[in-house]
Design an enzyme around this catalytic site. Structure first.
Site: not given
Length: 141
Positions: A43, A54-55, A74, A100, A117
């Site tokens: 992802y 961010f990731d 999540i 979040y 995502f």
């Protein structure tokens, strides 16, 4: 090509959606992600407001693995990957209440963020515990 490569993530124009939004970019033809099944996926995550990544599991060189519906990811992911098939690529836009919320796991994700995502589903396997009793989440013996 031997497999998927890291995708770019485009944040849609306009205001962020208030509900979970899923869009298949590539429809897979393998096993389907269902509650209780363990999925492995790559992802990339981007903040809707800033468009900043961010990731990414791609950067770690290791896919992320979790049981669908098991509460280890999540809520937006638990719901967003359901019905996806191996080999597929899906955009999942997660509103704060399914992400979040007011908590921030990283300085790159401001509290109350909508998240975008793009996920690539690599594998789906049956649960390793109690394959005969898939109707319950408890581990009573």
């Amino acid at each position: 090509m031997s497999g998927p490569t890291k995708p770019g993530v485009e944040v849609p124009e306009g205001d962020p959606p208030t509900e979970l939004t899923v869009r298949d970019l590539v429809v897979g033809d393998g096993p389907e992600a269902q509650p209780g099944r363990v999925v492995q996926l790559h992802y990339v995550g981007v903040a809707f407001a800033s468009g900043r990544e961010f990731d990414s599991s791609w950067e770690r060189g290791r896919p992320f693995k979790f049981a669908v519906g098991g509460g280890k990811a999540i809520k937006g992911w638990d719901r967003g990957v359901r019905g996806m098939k191996v080999g597929g690529r899906r955009e999942i836009i997660v509103p704060p209440r399914l992400g979040y919320g007011k908590q921030s796991p990283s300085p790159l994700i401001p509290p109350g963020s909508t998240l975008v995502f793009v996920v690539d589903l690599l594998t789906v396997v049956a649960p390793t515990t109690s394959p005969r009793d898939s109707s319950t989440d408890t581990s009573r013996s």
